[in-house]
Enzyme design. Structure first.
Site, PDB file in Angstrom:
ATOM      1  CG  HIS A 154      -7.316   3.130   4.763  1.00 39.29           C
ATOM      2  ND1 HIS A 154      -6.538   3.460   5.844  1.00 39.29           N
ATOM      3  CD2 HIS A 154      -7.717   1.870   4.962  1.00 39.29           C
ATOM      4  CE1 HIS A 154      -6.501   2.448   6.681  1.00 39.29           C
ATOM      5  NE2 HIS A 154      -7.199   1.458   6.165  1.00 39.29           N
ATOM      6  N   GLY A 155      -5.973   1.547   1.897  1.00 40.43           N
ATOM      7  CA  GLY A 155      -6.248   0.226   1.328  1.00 40.43           C
ATOM      8  C   GLY A 155      -6.077   0.149  -0.181  1.00 40.43           C
ATOM      9  NE  ARG A 210      -0.473   1.593  16.667  1.00 35.25           N
ATOM     10  CZ  ARG A 210      -1.784   1.381  16.433  1.00 35.25           C
ATOM     11  NH1 ARG A 210      -2.164   0.852  15.304  1.00 35.25           N
ATOM     12  NH2 ARG A 210      -2.683   1.704  17.326  1.00 35.25           N
ATOM     13  CG  HIS A 211       3.048   3.672  12.256  1.00 42.33           C
ATOM     14  ND1 HIS A 211       2.427   2.472  12.169  1.00 42.33           N
ATOM     15  CD2 HIS A 211       2.048   4.578  12.215  1.00 42.33           C
ATOM     16  CE1 HIS A 211       1.100   2.649  12.081  1.00 42.33           C
ATOM     17  NE2 HIS A 211       0.865   3.918  12.113  1.00 42.33           N
ATOM     18  CD  GLU A 223      -1.994   9.733   7.522  1.00 40.86           C
ATOM     19  OE1 GLU A 223      -2.160   8.895   8.429  1.00 40.86           O
ATOM     20  OE2 GLU A 223      -1.974   9.449   6.332  1.00 40.86           O
ATOM     21  CB  THR A 256      -5.009   0.449  10.001  1.00 40.17           C
ATOM     22  OG1 THR A 256      -4.771   1.509   9.071  1.00 40.17           O
ATOM     23  CG2 THR A 256      -6.278  -0.287   9.592  1.00 40.17           C
ATOM     24  CB  THR A 257      -6.792   5.439  10.170  1.00 37.58           C
ATOM     25  OG1 THR A 257      -5.495   5.741  10.668  1.00 37.58           O
ATOM     26  CG2 THR A 257      -7.722   6.583  10.478  1.00 37.58           C
ATOM     27  CG  ASP A 307       2.673   5.946   8.966  1.00 36.52           C
ATOM     28  OD1 ASP A 307       3.501   6.846   9.187  1.00 36.52           O
ATOM     29  OD2 ASP A 307       1.446   6.136   8.941  1.00 36.52           O
ATOM     30  CG  HIS A 308       2.716   0.177   7.544  1.00 39.17           C
ATOM     31  ND1 HIS A 308       2.378  -0.229   8.805  1.00 39.17           N
ATOM     32  CD2 HIS A 308       1.650   0.846   7.055  1.00 39.17           C
ATOM     33  CE1 HIS A 308       1.130   0.143   9.058  1.00 39.17           C
ATOM     34  NE2 HIS A 308       0.664   0.801   8.013  1.00 39.17           N
ATOM     35  CG  ASN A 330       1.424   6.333   5.292  1.00 43.59           C
ATOM     36  OD1 ASN A 330       2.310   5.840   5.984  1.00 43.59           O
ATOM     37  ND2 ASN A 330       0.306   6.786   5.801  1.00 43.59           N
ATOM     38  CD  GLU A 375      -5.948  10.971   2.583  1.00 42.83           C
ATOM     39  OE1 GLU A 375      -5.153  11.876   2.885  1.00 42.83           O
ATOM     40  OE2 GLU A 375      -5.667   9.769   2.618  1.00 42.83           O
ATOM     41  CG  HIS A 433      -0.977   8.413  11.730  1.00 50.76           C
ATOM     42  ND1 HIS A 433      -2.041   7.549  11.690  1.00 50.76           N
ATOM     43  CD2 HIS A 433      -1.224   9.250  12.762  1.00 50.76           C
ATOM     44  CE1 HIS A 433      -2.894   7.848  12.661  1.00 50.76           C
ATOM     45  NE2 HIS A 433      -2.409   8.876  13.333  1.00 50.76           N
ATOM     46  NE  ARG A 472      -1.929   4.621  14.140  1.00 55.59           N
ATOM     47  CZ  ARG A 472      -3.225   4.438  14.401  1.00 55.59           C
ATOM     48  NH1 ARG A 472      -3.669   4.501  15.636  1.00 55.59           N
ATOM     49  NH2 ARG A 472      -4.068   4.183  13.420  1.00 55.59           N
TER      50      ARG A 472
HETATM   51  N1  PXP Z   1      -4.446   8.323   4.206  1.00 57.02           N
HETATM   52  C1  PXP Z   1      -4.651   8.378   5.541  1.00 57.02           C
HETATM   53  C2  PXP Z   1      -5.261   9.626   6.116  1.00 57.02           C
HETATM   54  C3  PXP Z   1      -4.238   7.325   6.375  1.00 57.02           C
HETATM   55  O1  PXP Z   1      -4.439   7.404   7.702  1.00 57.02           O
HETATM   56  C4  PXP Z   1      -3.596   6.217   5.792  1.00 57.02           C
HETATM   57  C5  PXP Z   1      -3.097   5.100   6.658  1.00 57.02           C
HETATM   58  O2  PXP Z   1      -4.102   4.593   7.411  1.00 57.02           O
HETATM   59  C6  PXP Z   1      -3.418   6.195   4.406  1.00 57.02           C
HETATM   60  C7  PXP Z   1      -3.861   7.253   3.643  1.00 57.02           C
HETATM   61  C8  PXP Z   1      -2.713   5.069   3.722  1.00 57.02           C
HETATM   62  O3  PXP Z   1      -3.430   3.870   3.849  1.00 57.02           O
HETATM   63  P1  PXP Z   1      -2.705   2.528   3.419  1.00 57.02           P
HETATM   64  O4  PXP Z   1      -1.540   2.349   4.323  1.00 57.02           O
HETATM   65  O5  PXP Z   1      -3.773   1.497   3.609  1.00 57.02           O
HETATM   66  O6  PXP Z   1      -2.286   2.674   1.988  1.00 57.02           O
END
Ligand code: PXP
Length: 240
Positions: free
Chosen positions: A190-191, A49-50, A70, A100-101, A9-10, A7, A151, A43, A45
């Site tokens: 996530h995380g 924002r990203h 996403e 975040t989500t 996004d960041h 991902n 997921e 993602h 949004r």
């Molecule tokens: N999967 C989904 C559906 C997400 O929305 C995100 C980001 O929130 C991630 C995976 C990746 O999460 P992370 O950035 O915490 O690794």
């Protein structure tokens, strides 16, 4: 094999902090592909924002890897997905005020709202995924909606410790097994970090992990290529 979706996004979050073109999330996607990512996740949004709309255009043009978009279940996002036809679309809950989500999609509480989104994405040949909590009620809703992929949100697993983490891990493993029994491909994300990825990667039914924030943060210290390669190696080791 367990796939790794990176991902990006960041990378865009850092770029957007200054408003210029650097660092470019598309360049990050190219690095991710060379480092062994199996897919790119982004993602779009509502508040952009990203990733931006232009990033999606450029990602689609520049990368050969499958793109997992996403998106919130809104008409605006549906139109964008249908215009771009990414490989996959993962429907996520979205609140403007969240950082975040923060949790999974309440598919069980929104079956009628989600159904037309799932159907229109599927009709366009886009592989639909629902980002849900690892619970039988949410999985049952995904089955009823005909989603080919779910997921599981691993945020709770990532943030608790000890017995609570063990029971969350079991919940994810049980739901992954139940998903496969019902013909649904389970993913998770996530995380996830170097320290907590192995038990999740060891769940044999999971087909894909989507990881972003930690990889981009770690890239500050070691570079993106190295952070992705290490994650890939930890995932491979967990699968034996
Ligand atoms: N999967 C989904 C559906 C997400 O929305 C995100 C980001 O929130 C991630 C995976 C990746 O999460 P992370 O950035 O915490 O690794």
């Amino acid at each position: 094999m367990l796939r790794l979706g990176v991902n990006i996004d960041h990378v865009a979050t850092i770029r957007n902090a200054r408003g210029g073109p650097h660092p470019d999330p598309v360049r990050a996607a190219i690095v991710a592909a060379l480092a062994g990512a199996d897919g790119i996740t982004a993602h779009l949004r509502e508040d952009r924002r990203h990733i931006t709309d232009e990033d999606i255009d450029r990602l689609m043009a520049a990368i050969d890897l499958p793109l997992n978009l996403e998106m919130a279940a809104t008409e605006e996002m549906l139109a964008i997905a249908l215009a771009h036809r990414p490989h996959a679309a993962c429907i996520v809950p979205e609140k403007r005020e969240e950082r975040t989500t923060e949790g999974g999609l309440d598919a069980a509480g929104q079956i009628d709202t989600l159904r037309p989104f799932v159907e229109r994405l599927k009709a366009a040949g886009i592989r639909v995924s629902l980002f849900i909590e690892p619970s039988t009620a949410q999985l049952d809703a995904a089955i009823r909606l005909g989603a080919p992929v779910v997921e599981f949100h691993t945020g709770r697993y990532a943030h608790v410790a000890g017995d609570e983490r063990a029971s969350e891990l079991k919940r994810i493993a049980d739901c992954a097994a139940l998903a496969v029994k019902n013909g649904i491909e389970p993913h998770a994300g996530h995380g996830l970090t170097f320290d907590n990825v192995a038990p999740i990667a060891a769940i044999p039914q999971l087909a894909e992990l989507n990881i972003g924030h930690f990889l981009v943060g770690e890239a500050i210290f070691t570079g993106l290529d190295a952070s992705i390669r290490r994650m890939r190696a930890l995932m491979n080791a967990a699968r034996g």
